[in-house]
Design an enzyme around this catalytic site. Structure first.
Site, PDB file in Angstrom:
ATOM      1  N   ARG A  18      -9.741   0.930   8.701  1.00 48.72           N
ATOM      2  CA  ARG A  18      -9.243  -0.397   9.047  1.00 48.72           C
ATOM      3  C   ARG A  18     -10.287  -1.218   9.795  1.00 48.72           C
ATOM      4  O   ARG A  18     -10.039  -2.361  10.143  1.00 48.72           O
ATOM      5  CB  ARG A  18      -8.031  -0.230   9.962  1.00 48.72           C
ATOM      6  CG  ARG A  18      -6.727  -0.725   9.392  1.00 48.72           C
ATOM      7  CD  ARG A  18      -5.655  -0.454  10.434  1.00 48.72           C
ATOM      8  NE  ARG A  18      -4.424  -1.107  10.167  1.00 48.72           N
ATOM      9  CZ  ARG A  18      -3.386  -0.549   9.547  1.00 48.72           C
ATOM     10  NH1 ARG A  18      -3.492   0.669   9.073  1.00 48.72           N
ATOM     11  NH2 ARG A  18      -2.266  -1.207   9.410  1.00 48.72           N
TER      12      ARG A  18
ATOM     13  N   LYS B 230       0.839  -1.220   0.000  1.00 47.41           N
ATOM     14  CA  LYS B 230       0.000   0.000   0.000  1.00 47.41           C
ATOM     15  C   LYS B 230       0.864   1.257   0.000  1.00 47.41           C
ATOM     16  O   LYS B 230       0.651   2.157  -0.787  1.00 47.41           O
ATOM     17  CB  LYS B 230      -0.926   0.031   1.223  1.00 47.41           C
ATOM     18  CG  LYS B 230      -1.887  -1.122   1.338  1.00 47.41           C
ATOM     19  CD  LYS B 230      -2.808  -0.937   2.551  1.00 47.41           C
ATOM     20  CE  LYS B 230      -2.074  -0.852   3.873  1.00 47.41           C
ATOM     21  NZ  LYS B 230      -1.566  -2.096   4.406  1.00 47.41           N
TER      22      LYS B 230
ATOM     23  N   ARG C 299      -0.387  -8.407  13.744  1.00 50.69           N
ATOM     24  CA  ARG C 299      -0.941  -7.426  12.801  1.00 50.69           C
ATOM     25  C   ARG C 299      -1.803  -8.127  11.753  1.00 50.69           C
ATOM     26  O   ARG C 299      -2.841  -7.617  11.350  1.00 50.69           O
ATOM     27  CB  ARG C 299       0.191  -6.641  12.124  1.00 50.69           C
ATOM     28  CG  ARG C 299       0.743  -5.539  13.013  1.00 50.69           C
ATOM     29  CD  ARG C 299       2.136  -5.127  12.630  1.00 50.69           C
ATOM     30  NE  ARG C 299       2.250  -4.567  11.306  1.00 50.69           N
ATOM     31  CZ  ARG C 299       3.401  -4.496  10.623  1.00 50.69           C
ATOM     32  NH1 ARG C 299       4.518  -4.958  11.151  1.00 50.69           N
ATOM     33  NH2 ARG C 299       3.423  -3.958   9.439  1.00 50.69           N
TER      34      ARG C 299
ATOM     35  N   ARG D  35      11.754  -5.212   4.050  1.00 54.90           N
ATOM     36  CA  ARG D  35      11.580  -3.775   4.326  1.00 54.90           C
ATOM     37  C   ARG D  35      12.448  -3.362   5.518  1.00 54.90           C
ATOM     38  O   ARG D  35      13.123  -2.339   5.473  1.00 54.90           O
ATOM     39  CB  ARG D  35      10.106  -3.488   4.626  1.00 54.90           C
ATOM     40  CG  ARG D  35       9.869  -2.067   5.118  1.00 54.90           C
ATOM     41  CD  ARG D  35       8.418  -1.663   5.057  1.00 54.90           C
ATOM     42  NE  ARG D  35       7.599  -2.297   6.079  1.00 54.90           N
ATOM     43  CZ  ARG D  35       6.267  -2.255   6.089  1.00 54.90           C
ATOM     44  NH1 ARG D  35       5.624  -1.652   5.114  1.00 54.90           N
ATOM     45  NH2 ARG D  35       5.584  -2.830   7.052  1.00 54.90           N
TER      46      ARG D  35
ATOM     47  N   ARG E 169      10.992   0.011  12.008  1.00 53.49           N
ATOM     48  CA  ARG E 169       9.727   0.053  12.738  1.00 53.49           C
ATOM     49  C   ARG E 169       9.707  -1.005  13.826  1.00 53.49           C
ATOM     50  O   ARG E 169      10.030  -2.162  13.581  1.00 53.49           O
ATOM     51  CB  ARG E 169       8.568  -0.178  11.759  1.00 53.49           C
ATOM     52  CG  ARG E 169       8.151   1.069  11.038  1.00 53.49           C
ATOM     53  CD  ARG E 169       7.160   0.756   9.963  1.00 53.49           C
ATOM     54  NE  ARG E 169       5.998   0.008  10.459  1.00 53.49           N
ATOM     55  CZ  ARG E 169       4.916  -0.224   9.746  1.00 53.49           C
ATOM     56  NH1 ARG E 169       4.837   0.252   8.516  1.00 53.49           N
ATOM     57  NH2 ARG E 169       3.911  -0.906  10.239  1.00 53.49           N
TER      58      ARG E 169
HETATM   59  P1  ADP Z   1       0.965  -1.743   8.098  1.00 52.81           P
HETATM   60  O1  ADP Z   1       2.231  -1.683   7.313  1.00 52.81           O
HETATM   61  O2  ADP Z   1       0.952  -2.872   9.068  1.00 52.81           O
HETATM   62  O3  ADP Z   1      -0.264  -1.684   7.278  1.00 52.81           O
HETATM   63  P2  ADP Z   1       0.649   0.972   9.161  1.00 52.81           P
HETATM   64  O4  ADP Z   1       1.889   1.779   9.025  1.00 52.81           O
HETATM   65  O5  ADP Z   1      -0.479   1.308   8.266  1.00 52.81           O
HETATM   66  O6  ADP Z   1       1.031  -0.553   9.093  1.00 52.81           O
HETATM   67  O7  ADP Z   1       0.119   1.052  10.677  1.00 52.81           O
HETATM   68  C1  ADP Z   1       0.936   0.699  11.758  1.00 52.81           C
HETATM   69  C2  ADP Z   1       0.090   0.562  13.023  1.00 52.81           C
HETATM   70  O8  ADP Z   1      -0.583   1.810  13.284  1.00 52.81           O
HETATM   71  C3  ADP Z   1      -1.015  -0.467  12.967  1.00 52.81           C
HETATM   72  O9  ADP Z   1      -0.562  -1.770  13.264  1.00 52.81           O
HETATM   73  C4  ADP Z   1      -1.990   0.081  14.019  1.00 52.81           C
HETATM   74  O10 ADP Z   1      -1.563  -0.203  15.317  1.00 52.81           O
HETATM   75  C5  ADP Z   1      -1.888   1.589  13.824  1.00 52.81           C
HETATM   76  N1  ADP Z   1      -2.886   2.087  12.869  1.00 52.81           N
HETATM   77  C6  ADP Z   1      -2.637   2.638  11.651  1.00 52.81           C
HETATM   78  N2  ADP Z   1      -3.783   2.976  11.029  1.00 52.81           N
HETATM   79  C7  ADP Z   1      -4.791   2.611  11.856  1.00 52.81           C
HETATM   80  C8  ADP Z   1      -6.213   2.670  11.789  1.00 52.81           C
HETATM   81  N3  ADP Z   1      -6.848   3.174  10.712  1.00 52.81           N
HETATM   82  N4  ADP Z   1      -6.929   2.206  12.850  1.00 52.81           N
HETATM   83  C9  ADP Z   1      -6.334   1.706  13.920  1.00 52.81           C
HETATM   84  N5  ADP Z   1      -4.997   1.600  14.048  1.00 52.81           N
HETATM   85  C10 ADP Z   1      -4.225   2.049  13.045  1.00 52.81           C
END
Ligand code: ADP
Length: 261
Positions: free
Chosen positions: A88, A13, A150, A127, A139
């Site tokens: 999400r 994404k 996750r 990554r 991260r």
């Molecule tokens: P990923 O690469 O796992 O998709 P993101 O960078 O989008 O990760 O998000 C990292 C973390 O931030 C998630 O695991 C969650 O804890 C939190 N997070 C991000 N966006 C949301 C959301 N829309 N609702 C709830 N938690 C979120």
């Protein structure tokens, strides 16, 4: 153009969002990035989110809806945006529907990047290694243990959105196992086919900062936190309202054209 990129962690994404930003001059709104900025700056939102993110759980809906609600009102989002990592959960999607309706904004499409789960661990490990090689901080949630969590959060809370948007004729699925360039081309083809690029492509894309702004994290985080506080009030109202409506609402308005990806 207003689109959502949907897919599990490691599905690409972020990579695809950045490419769309460069090509079409619209902003990438990544709740993950915004939350990481808030965590790094130690804002109240960051303090709430820190441990949840580190363990692979989801930050409460009202927090992220608050952040997004404020962010899509800003000037740089007027020409369009790519939501990456939001919504999400179904209540977040319902809240977004309400927000967009309220602001008279239309969602063009939800692009699902479908990938084999078995490839995700390797992608996330790559990554992390690449970030390390660039001297960037890795991260905290990019570890095999947290990835499992996750993925579980994705399956139980985010995957229902595939049904949610498919019912509303917004969902377009792309094979996320193809090479990065191919995925980009496919997304471009789809956006073109649904007319999402029509009027906006003539203008040259201005330099757009990513997410909450990587170059000035403190300033950006302050802005995010300030906006989130303001928007929280509004957002919880929206979440409550959306929750009341329920998720089984029949799809009334549908996209004019459906593209088979
Ligand atoms: P990923 O690469 O796992 O998709 P993101 O960078 O989008 O990760 O998000 C990292 C973390 O931030 C998630 O695991 C969650 O804890 C939190 N997070 C991000 N966006 C949301 C959301 N829309 N609702 C709830 N938690 C979120």
């Amino acid at each position: 153009m207003r689109i959502i990129l949907l897919g599990p962690p490691g599905s690409g994404k972020g990579t695809q969002a950045q490419r769309l930003v460069q090509r079409h001059g619209i902003v990438q709104l990544s709740t993950g990035e915004m939350l990481r900025t808030a965590v790094a700056a130690g804002t109240p939102v960051g303090l709430r989110a820190k441990d949840i993110m580190a363990s692979g759980g989801l930050v409460p809906d009202d927090v992220v809806v608050g952040i997004i609600s404020d962010r899509i009102e800003q000037d740089d989002a007027k020409r369009g945006f790519i939501l990456d990592g939001f919504p999400r959960t179904v209540p977040q999607a319902q809240a977004l529907d309400e927000l967009l309706k309220h602001k008279h904004m239309k969602l063009d499409a939800v692009i699902e990047l479908r990938v084999n789960e078995s490839a995700l661990l390797e992608r996330v490990e790559t990554r992390a290694a690449e970030m390390r090689a660039r001297g960037e901080e890795v991260r905290i949630d990019d570890t095999p243990e947290v990835l499992v969590k996750r993925l579980a959060s994705y399956r139980s809370q985010t995957e229902p959105l595939i049904h949610y948007y498919s019912e509303r004729r917004k969902l377009i699925t792309v094979d996320g196992m193809m090479a990065i360039e191919q995925v980009t081309r496919e997304i471009g083809r789809i956006l073109h086919a649904i007319g999402a690029l029509e009027t906006k492509q003539s203008k040259k894309a201005p330099a757009v900062k990513r997410g909450a702004g990587k170059t000035a994290p403190k300033k950006a985080a302050k802005k995010v936190a300030k906006g989130a506080r303001k928007a929280l009030k509004r957002a919880s109202k929206v979440v409550r309202k959306a929750a009341k409506k329920g998720s089984d609402r029949p799809a009334k308005k549908v996209a004019k054209r459906r593209v088979k990806a």
